[in-house]
Motif scaffolding. Sequence first.
Motif, PDB file in Angstrom:
ATOM      1  N   LYS A  33       8.595  31.286  20.674  1.00  0.00           N
ATOM      2  CA  LYS A  33       9.479  32.436  20.463  1.00  0.00           C
ATOM      3  C   LYS A  33      10.289  32.740  21.717  1.00  0.00           C
ATOM      4  CE  LYS A  33       6.930  34.829  16.857  1.00  0.00           C
ATOM      5  NZ  LYS A  33       6.212  36.061  16.474  1.00  0.00           N
ATOM      6  N   TYR A  34       9.652  32.665  22.876  1.00  0.00           N
ATOM      7  CA  TYR A  34      10.355  32.920  24.134  1.00  0.00           C
ATOM      8  C   TYR A  34      11.471  31.904  24.350  1.00  0.00           C
ATOM      9  CZ  TYR A  34      11.297  33.638  29.054  1.00  0.00           C
ATOM     10  OH  TYR A  34      11.925  33.875  30.247  1.00  0.00           O
ATOM     11  N   PHE A  35      11.158  30.620  24.175  1.00  0.00           N
ATOM     12  CA  PHE A  35      12.162  29.580  24.347  1.00  0.00           C
ATOM     13  C   PHE A  35      13.339  29.817  23.405  1.00  0.00           C
ATOM     14  CE2 PHE A  35      14.095  25.620  22.932  1.00  0.00           C
ATOM     15  CZ  PHE A  35      14.508  25.078  24.141  1.00  0.00           C
ATOM     16  N   GLU A  36      13.056  30.055  22.147  1.00  0.00           N
ATOM     17  CA  GLU A  36      14.111  30.238  21.157  1.00  0.00           C
ATOM     18  C   GLU A  36      14.951  31.477  21.438  1.00  0.00           C
ATOM     19  OE1 GLU A  36      12.055  30.046  17.411  1.00  0.00           O
ATOM     20  OE2 GLU A  36      11.407  27.984  17.799  1.00  0.00           O
ATOM     21  N   SER A  37      14.328  32.530  21.963  1.00  0.00           N
ATOM     22  CA  SER A  37      15.088  33.748  22.274  1.00  0.00           C
ATOM     23  C   SER A  37      16.024  33.552  23.466  1.00  0.00           C
ATOM     24  CB  SER A  37      14.144  34.919  22.544  1.00  0.00           C
ATOM     25  OG  SER A  37      13.496  34.775  23.798  1.00  0.00           O
ATOM     26  N   ASN A  83      25.378  20.631  35.304  1.00  0.00           N
ATOM     27  CA  ASN A  83      25.231  21.980  35.871  1.00  0.00           C
ATOM     28  C   ASN A  83      24.481  22.898  34.905  1.00  0.00           C
ATOM     29  OD1 ASN A  83      26.568  21.268  38.228  1.00  0.00           O
ATOM     30  ND2 ASN A  83      28.549  21.972  37.481  1.00  0.00           N
ATOM     31  N   THR A  84      24.767  22.766  33.632  1.00  0.00           N
ATOM     32  CA  THR A  84      24.083  23.578  32.626  1.00  0.00           C
ATOM     33  C   THR A  84      22.596  23.241  32.591  1.00  0.00           C
ATOM     34  OG1 THR A  84      26.097  23.688  31.290  1.00  0.00           O
ATOM     35  CG2 THR A  84      24.023  24.173  30.169  1.00  0.00           C
ATOM     36  N   ILE A  85      22.279  21.960  32.577  1.00  0.00           N
ATOM     37  CA  ILE A  85      20.876  21.529  32.561  1.00  0.00           C
ATOM     38  C   ILE A  85      20.162  21.963  33.841  1.00  0.00           C
ATOM     39  CG2 ILE A  85      19.373  19.490  32.656  1.00  0.00           C
ATOM     40  CD1 ILE A  85      20.317  20.231  29.863  1.00  0.00           C
ATOM     41  N   GLN A  86      20.837  21.832  34.977  1.00  0.00           N
ATOM     42  CA  GLN A  86      20.215  22.252  36.237  1.00  0.00           C
ATOM     43  C   GLN A  86      19.913  23.743  36.226  1.00  0.00           C
ATOM     44  OE1 GLN A  86      19.258  19.962  38.657  1.00  0.00           O
ATOM     45  NE2 GLN A  86      18.035  21.741  39.210  1.00  0.00           N
ATOM     46  N   SER A  87      20.802  24.534  35.655  1.00  0.00           N
ATOM     47  CA  SER A  87      20.555  25.972  35.528  1.00  0.00           C
ATOM     48  C   SER A  87      19.338  26.245  34.667  1.00  0.00           C
ATOM     49  CB  SER A  87      21.771  26.669  34.928  1.00  0.00           C
ATOM     50  OG  SER A  87      22.860  26.609  35.803  1.00  0.00           O
ATOM     51  N   LEU A  88      19.184  25.469  33.594  1.00  0.00           N
ATOM     52  CA  LEU A  88      17.996  25.608  32.738  1.00  0.00           C
ATOM     53  C   LEU A  88      16.734  25.258  33.502  1.00  0.00           C
ATOM     54  CD1 LEU A  88      19.145  24.040  29.354  1.00  0.00           C
ATOM     55  CD2 LEU A  88      18.479  26.394  29.760  1.00  0.00           C
TER      56      LEU A  88
END
Length: 79
Positions: free
Chosen positions: A31-35, A69-74
């Motif tokens: 649930k946390y991941f999906e939110s 950059n998006t993946i690194q932010s994740l």
Amino acid sequence: MRPLEWWILSIDYLQIFTQITIAEHTLEDHKYFESKIVDIPEVIECYLASGGYDYLVKFVCRSIIHYQNTIQSLLDSDL
């Protein structure tokens, strides 16, 4: 509902599918991941999967660098 995204109006973008595995597999973790994943503008689809990974996520990015950059932010976040 999200506002109209830049990629809808552009033909210069990449569609990238990424397999994601979460560390724990409790209902709360899912649930946390999906939110959190729905708040990332580059994510346009996210599927729960079974087998070797937990989610298949479709990203739309302007370039490979934008995707990296998006993946690194994740990876740097608590997601």
